[in-house]
Design an enzyme around this catalytic site. Structure first.
Site, PDB file in Angstrom:
ATOM      1  N   HIS A   1       0.303 -11.895   1.044  1.00  0.00           N
ATOM      2  CA  HIS A   1      -0.765 -11.071   0.438  1.00  0.00           C
ATOM      3  C   HIS A   1      -1.615 -11.864  -0.567  1.00  0.00           C
ATOM      4  O   HIS A   1      -2.821 -11.721  -0.636  1.00  0.00           O
ATOM      5  CB  HIS A   1      -0.137  -9.840  -0.217  1.00  0.00           C
ATOM      6  CG  HIS A   1      -1.052  -8.656  -0.248  1.00  0.00           C
ATOM      7  ND1 HIS A   1      -0.608  -7.370  -0.139  1.00  0.00           N
ATOM      8  CD2 HIS A   1      -2.391  -8.555  -0.378  1.00  0.00           C
ATOM      9  CE1 HIS A   1      -1.634  -6.532  -0.209  1.00  0.00           C
ATOM     10  NE2 HIS A   1      -2.726  -7.230  -0.368  1.00  0.00           N
TER      11      HIS A   1
ATOM     12  N   TYR B   1       0.830  -1.202   0.000  1.00  0.00           N
ATOM     13  CA  TYR B   1       0.000   0.000   0.000  1.00  0.00           C
ATOM     14  C   TYR B   1       0.870   1.260   0.000  1.00  0.00           C
ATOM     15  O   TYR B   1       1.671   1.478   0.903  1.00  0.00           O
ATOM     16  CB  TYR B   1      -0.960   0.018   1.201  1.00  0.00           C
ATOM     17  CG  TYR B   1      -1.881  -1.184   1.283  1.00  0.00           C
ATOM     18  CD1 TYR B   1      -2.123  -2.001   0.174  1.00  0.00           C
ATOM     19  CD2 TYR B   1      -2.519  -1.519   2.471  1.00  0.00           C
ATOM     20  CE1 TYR B   1      -2.962  -3.104   0.252  1.00  0.00           C
ATOM     21  CE2 TYR B   1      -3.361  -2.623   2.560  1.00  0.00           C
ATOM     22  CZ  TYR B   1      -3.566  -3.414   1.439  1.00  0.00           C
ATOM     23  OH  TYR B   1      -4.393  -4.505   1.528  1.00  0.00           O
TER      24      TYR B   1
END
Ligand SMILES: NC(=O)c1ccc[n+]([C@@H]2O[C@H](COP(=O)([O-])OP(=O)(O)OC[C@H]3O[C@@H](n4cnc5c(N)ncnc54)[C@H](OP(=O)(O)O)[C@@H]3O)[C@@H](O)[C@H]2O)c1
Length: 282
Positions: A117, A59
């Site tokens: 992830h 992010y």
């Protein structure tokens, strides 16, 4: 009928309770002009008890972790901190190095939960070995995965120590119920909680007609009904909010108890799956 409040915690397989309602950080740390607002929103969320914070090295290219570091400064002990390693870094050595970089950006000596992830080309076994080593070193307290469907979960849990997986973070909201057919029961049987990401479908659920009447009955907003529904499935729920009004609204969703009638109405508007669907991702 008495209205019970939502459970405030979800229990990890180790028996540790974690906040059922947390805060996401995708798209944070991308724009310096929004930095102060993002820090303030996360801090308000912490003040209101949404003390599970979900971030990732991906992010904002590490920027979201830096926003989180600032938001939790001086109150690290209050927070259940979650971050993620990218699949391309998820070799044994790569995971160790990625974790060090995340710890540095987060300005802490440990994360509470470290997730893969999504699955990439590195063997799950290698990532798992790194997670186990990081756990031994005290740099992570739990490990888990994200975006893994049942077949991958089967493979993972057959590896040595793979059954210690603490959670599977997946796309789950009223408009994405495919996992209820197989992944949810599979996890439930093993007491592995689902962490529901994009619980309001990145805002797309807000205008859905199917939520309107239920929201009206509870004098609530569609976002709050979407969150109350996700919480009522027993998942850990991690909406992202930059806007302080949204943060307060999201916290208040914990006080909404959907009735059997509400749930039936939502089932009609958002039918549960009748067969296997591949895991969806955003
Ligand atoms: N593991 C993965 O692959 C994966 C993928 C996606 C997301 N995630 C995690 O899950 C978190 C949540 O998902 P998401 O960010 O994709 O989407 P989301 O939480 O479903 O939606 C975020 C959007 O909804 C708005 N919003 C939040 N609360 C609201 C409210 N009460 N009323 C109206 N609008 C509201 C936010 O606006 P404002 O920001 O303006 O308040 C933002 O635009 C992420 O931030 C990330 O931490 C993980």
């Amino acid at each position: 009928m008495t209205q019970k409040p939502q459970s405030l915690t979800v229990t990890l397989p180790t028996g540790e309770p974690v906040p059922a309602l947390g805060q996401g950080t995708w798209r944070m740390g991308e724009n310096p002009r929004q930095h102060a607002q993002e820090v303030a929103a996360l801090q308000l969320g912490l003040d209101l008890g949404m003390s599970l914070v979900d971030t990732a090295e991906m992010y904002g290219d590490g920027g979201a972790e830096e926003v989180v570091a600032e938001a939790i400064k001086g109150r690290r002990d209050e927070v259940f901190l979650v971050t993620k390693v990218l699949p391309e870094n998820a070799s044994r050595r790569g995971t160790m190095a990625a974790c060090e970089r995340s710890l540095k950006r987060l300005q802490t000596d440990h994360v509470d939960l470290y997730l893969l992830h999504w699955r990439g080309s590195h063997p799950l076994e290698e990532t798992l070995q790194a997670f186990q080593e990081l756990e031994r070193q005290g740099k992570i307290r739990h490990w888990g995965v994200s975006n893994l469907d049942v077949d991958d979960m089967e493979e993972l849990t057959q590896l040595a120590g793979g059954d210690a997986v603490a959670t599977n973070q997946v796309l789950y909201n009223l408009s994405r119920r495919g996992i209820e057919f197989d992944l949810v029961p599979w996890c439930r049987q093993r007491r592995i909680p689902i962490m529901a990401y994009s619980p309001i479908e990145q805002g797309r659920l807000l205008t859905h007609r199917g939520l309107r009447d239920v929201a009206k009955r509870h004098e609530a907003t569609p976002a709050q009904i979407a969150l109350a529904w996700a919480l009522q499935t027993g998942s850990i729920v991690i909406p992202r909010a930059r806007d302080e009004v949204h943060v307060r609204e999201n916290r208040a969703a914990l006080d909404i108890r959907l009735t059997a009638e509400d749930l039936a109405e939502l089932d009609r508007a958002f039918p549960p799956p009748r067969g296997k669907r591949s895991l969806e991702m955003l």
